[in-house]
Design an enzyme around this catalytic site. Structure first.
Site, mmCIF file in Angstrom:
data_model
loop_
_atom_site.group_PDB
_atom_site.id
_atom_site.type_symbol
_atom_site.label_atom_id
_atom_site.label_comp_id
_atom_site.label_asym_id
_atom_site.label_seq_id
_atom_site.Cartn_x
_atom_site.Cartn_y
_atom_site.Cartn_z
ATOM 1 N N MET A 89 -5.105 -1.116 7.951
ATOM 2 C CA MET A 89 -4.721 -0.483 6.688
ATOM 3 C C MET A 89 -5.152 -1.288 5.472
ATOM 4 S SD MET A 89 -3.360 2.357 7.454
ATOM 5 C CE MET A 89 -2.810 2.745 5.795
ATOM 6 N N ARG A 90 -5.741 -2.468 5.690
ATOM 7 C CA ARG A 90 -6.121 -3.265 4.527
ATOM 8 C C ARG A 90 -7.162 -2.545 3.681
ATOM 9 N NH1 ARG A 90 -7.061 -7.895 6.824
ATOM 10 N NH2 ARG A 90 -5.091 -8.887 6.279
ATOM 11 N N ALA A 91 -8.045 -1.783 4.307
ATOM 12 C CA ALA A 91 -9.070 -1.062 3.550
ATOM 13 C C ALA A 91 -8.435 -0.068 2.588
ATOM 14 C CB ALA A 91 -10.020 -0.342 4.506
#
Length: 703
Positions: free
Chosen positions: A273-275
């Site tokens: 989910m960092r993107a």
């Protein structure tokens, strides 16, 4: 004298990514990838001069904000009303050869043991707090150092744990790394920790190149005068950065924009989910930079182009980049709805920080940017289209409207407009060259150098390193212990305590008592592929099998942090196809282009390998080599080829480099010449078919 930021010509993507991080450091930094000589370092050093000044507690070595001092500061506590000073934002450069103590700080071990006090000397992570941390050639930095600085960048704190003594301090900074991909890639896990990435390259437009040289020569001839001519343009950018920081907390991120971000990240199949979080933060910063109070589809498009390319890499043979058509299709699947309400959050609808920690969406300030409360340089809100920032020497020859944008792709953008005005950076994958890739699921057998080395950290062969299991103790060779071996130090000091007058209390230590731990871990090697590309290898599609095995070995070398080199021999001689490099992508590309045919000059290939090892031993004496000879053992070029090959094998064996011979002979008739070569090199012999496997069984050491 620093080269002015607004005078950097071209490199629009890089300048935009740097400025967006200056607006919102919570984005997570910038990784600039590109060829040498493209003003990467020049632009980064110039960026620091555009940041607002920093107020800090007088005498605090950790630059605590007097308005919100760090409660855990080692120099604290700082009571209210503490005297404060103002200084420019710092640019701290992390050298490639820096030791871990220099990065995180060091402890005076003798005082810690004898007096029980924590005498801590701050490192570069403390110096970079509330400023810029710049790592040139970040891909050449040791992995454990990259892990340290990325952890500090993510958590906002640096922790030092040494022999029961613990120190923690705030460390929030704008992280910027630059690298030349030809010299090796970062691991995908480390790539993902950089918020944005941009690809840079020199312009092929002669007019732009002429202007770049003209400006560089003018700056060298009169640095102060050149800086003065661009001072107004730089001041305009600095004011715009400060105004965008003020506006950041008021920018709304509607549900429609969030759906667009999620749709784009899902369409490009990025991990985790960092993107999504980074893309959201970048879109907010981009809207603030352009003076908007609401994120639009253009902000999302630009953010995706900066935040996603490096997160699509699944293995070292994938090239970064985004497909423009797929990006537009993903955005179309989640159309922008101007009537959509933003999600609830602090500040009357301000988007909450997706990670639940300090972010750029709550209120008018953020712990990630404590200097945002400074009043300096915040006089006005710039026009979203950009103020006129043209420098005095930006003449008609550039055909630019101002010093920050231009009509072409290589326009001089100081940040007022630039690539985002045209929809963001160009598609990074447009010029990507296809490379050969190993068969999916194909794994290489682990080949190691014998003995215990003293080389650079890696994951292949046994070595004495600063990390790993403790195997003994020794007197520090440099007069200062690296990692203290406490039991050995106590054993050395114990017999002298009475003579030193100790009756009770702490041990009385002397510098000569200190012993450092000897640790055994793994090292990276120089894996030299000596490939037979002669006509006999081309028969029966044998070369295809060899290339497949080498590609699997290249993947293994990438994972084990090795350098690789490729020497091929065919026809009348040998050729260094690829000098020693950490870039397996370059190696695979050269291997895919490798021609076959002609006679087999085995002697020339062995001598070329010996010469390459001689040169690399001078360049990198601590890195042990491992030579993989892929051949069927035939020698057909020149007079008495087998005898010459035997003498050349003796030369290669005399270098002391461990070798592994891979027998590529196939068919019903076998000459067993590779076995003879292995004996001459005093090397183990492996058939080509045993070098790789599709099974998941544990790999075995082959040497």
């Amino acid at each position: 004298m620093t080269f002015p930021f607004s005078a950097v010509l071209g490199m629009d993507d890089m300048r935009l990514a740097l400025l967006l991080n200056a607006v919102s450091p919570a984005i997570g930094g910038v990784l600039v990838r590109g060829e040498k000589g493209t003003a990467k370092s020049t632009a980064v050093r110039a960026l620091a001069t555009l940041l607002p000044p920093v107020d800090h507690v007088t005498g605090c070595r950790f630059a605590c904000d007097p308005a919100a001092p760090d409660p855990g500061c080692p120099d604290g506590p700082h009571p209210p009303g503490t005297v404060a000073e103002r200084r420019p934002a710092r640019l701290v450069e992390l050298p490639v050869g820096a030791a871990e103590d220099r990065v995180v700080g060091s402890l005076d071990l003798e005082q810690a043991l004898a007096a029980g006090v924590r005498a801590f000397e701050p490192g570069l992570l403390a110096a970079a707090h509330r400023g810029v941390l710049y790592v040139d050639e970040v891909n050449l930095l040791h992995d454990h150092l990259v892990d340290l600085l990325l952890d500090a960048a993510a958590m906002g704190r640096s922790h030092v744990e040494r022999e029961g003594v613990s120190v923690s301090h705030a460390s929030r900074f704008l992280l910027v790394g630059t690298m030349n991909p030809e010299e090796g890639e970062l691991r995908p896990q480390l790539l993902d920790r950089f918020g944005l990435t941009v690809e840079v390259g020199a312009s092929r437009d002669p007019a732009v190149r002429v202007e770049v040289v003209r400006r560089r020569l003018a700056a060298d001839a009169d640095p102060a005068g050149f800086a003065a001519r661009w001072a107004d343009a730089d001041a305009d950018i600095a004011r715009r950065v400060a105004a965008a920081r003020d506006r950041l907390g008021r920018v709304l991120l509607p549900d429609a924009a969030l759906r667009q971000i999620a749709e784009v990240c899902a369409a490009f199949d990025v991990d985790g989910m960092r993107a999504d979080i980074v893309t959201a933060r970048t879109a907010i910063a981009h809207a603030a930079w352009h003076g908007r109070d609401r994120v639009t589809v253009d902000d999302v498009r630009v953010a995706a182009r900066l935040a996603l390319p490096h997160r699509r890499r699944r293995d070292p043979f994938d090239t970064p980049g985004l497909d423009q058509k797929r990006l537009d299709e993903a955005l179309d699947r989640a159309p922008d709805d101007p009537d959509d309400d933003p999600p609830g959050g602090p500040g009357g609808g301000t988007p909450p920080d997706p990670s639940g920690g300090p972010g750029d969406g709550g209120g008018s300030g953020s712990p990630e940017r404590p200097e945002a409360d400074d009043d300096a340089g915040r006089g006005s809100t710039p026009d979203p289209g950009g103020a006129d920032q043209r420098g005095p020497d930006a003449g008609p020859r550039e055909n630019h409207a101002d010093g920050s944008s231009g009509a072409g792709d290589d326009a001089d953008a100081s940040g007022a407009t630039g690539p985002d005005a045209a929809g963001g950076p160009a598609d990074a994958s447009a010029d990507a060259q296809p490379v050969a890739a190993p068969q999916r699921g194909l794994r290489a057998r682990l080949l190691t150098a014998p003995g215990v080395g003293d080389g650079v950290p890696g994951r292949r062969s046994r070595a004495r390193t600063g990390r790993g299991r403790t195997t003994g103790a020794r007197v520090p060779t440099a007069g200062r212990a690296g990692v203290l071996h406490l039991p050995a130090t106590v054993r050395v000091a114990a017999p002298y305590q009475v003579a030193r007058g100790r009756e009770r209390g702490p041990l009385r230590l002397r510098p000569a008592d200190v012993r450092e731990a000897v640790r055994e871990g793994r090292e990276g090697n120089l894996v030299l592929f000596l490939v037979d590309a002669s006509g006999s290898m081309g028969a029966r599609q044998r070369m295809g099998a060899v290339k497949g095995a080498v590609l699997a070995l290249l993947t293994d070398a990438y994972q084990r942090r090795d350098k690789v080199a490729v020497v091929a021999f065919r026809g009348a001689g040998a050729q260094t196809v690829l000098p020693a490099t950490s870039s397996v992508l370059a190696a695979s590309a050269r291997l895919g282009e490798l021609p076959t045919g002609g006679r087999t000059p085995l002697a020339e290939g062995l001598l070329a390998a010996a010469e390459l090892l001689r040169v690399e031993r001078l360049r990198d004496p601590r890195r042990r080599p491992l030579v993989l000879v892929l051949t069927d053992g035939r020698a057909t070029a020149g007079a008495r080829p087998l005898d010459r090959a035997a003498r050349a094998a003796a030369v290669l064996a005399a270098t002391g480099a461990p070798c592994v011979v891979v027998d590529c002979e196939s068919g019903p008739v076998r000459l067993h010449l590779a076995e003879r070569l292995a004996a001459q090199l005093n090397a183990p012999l492996h058939p080509l078919t045993s070098l790789t496997t599709l099974a998941t069984r544990t790999r075995r050491s082959a040497a």
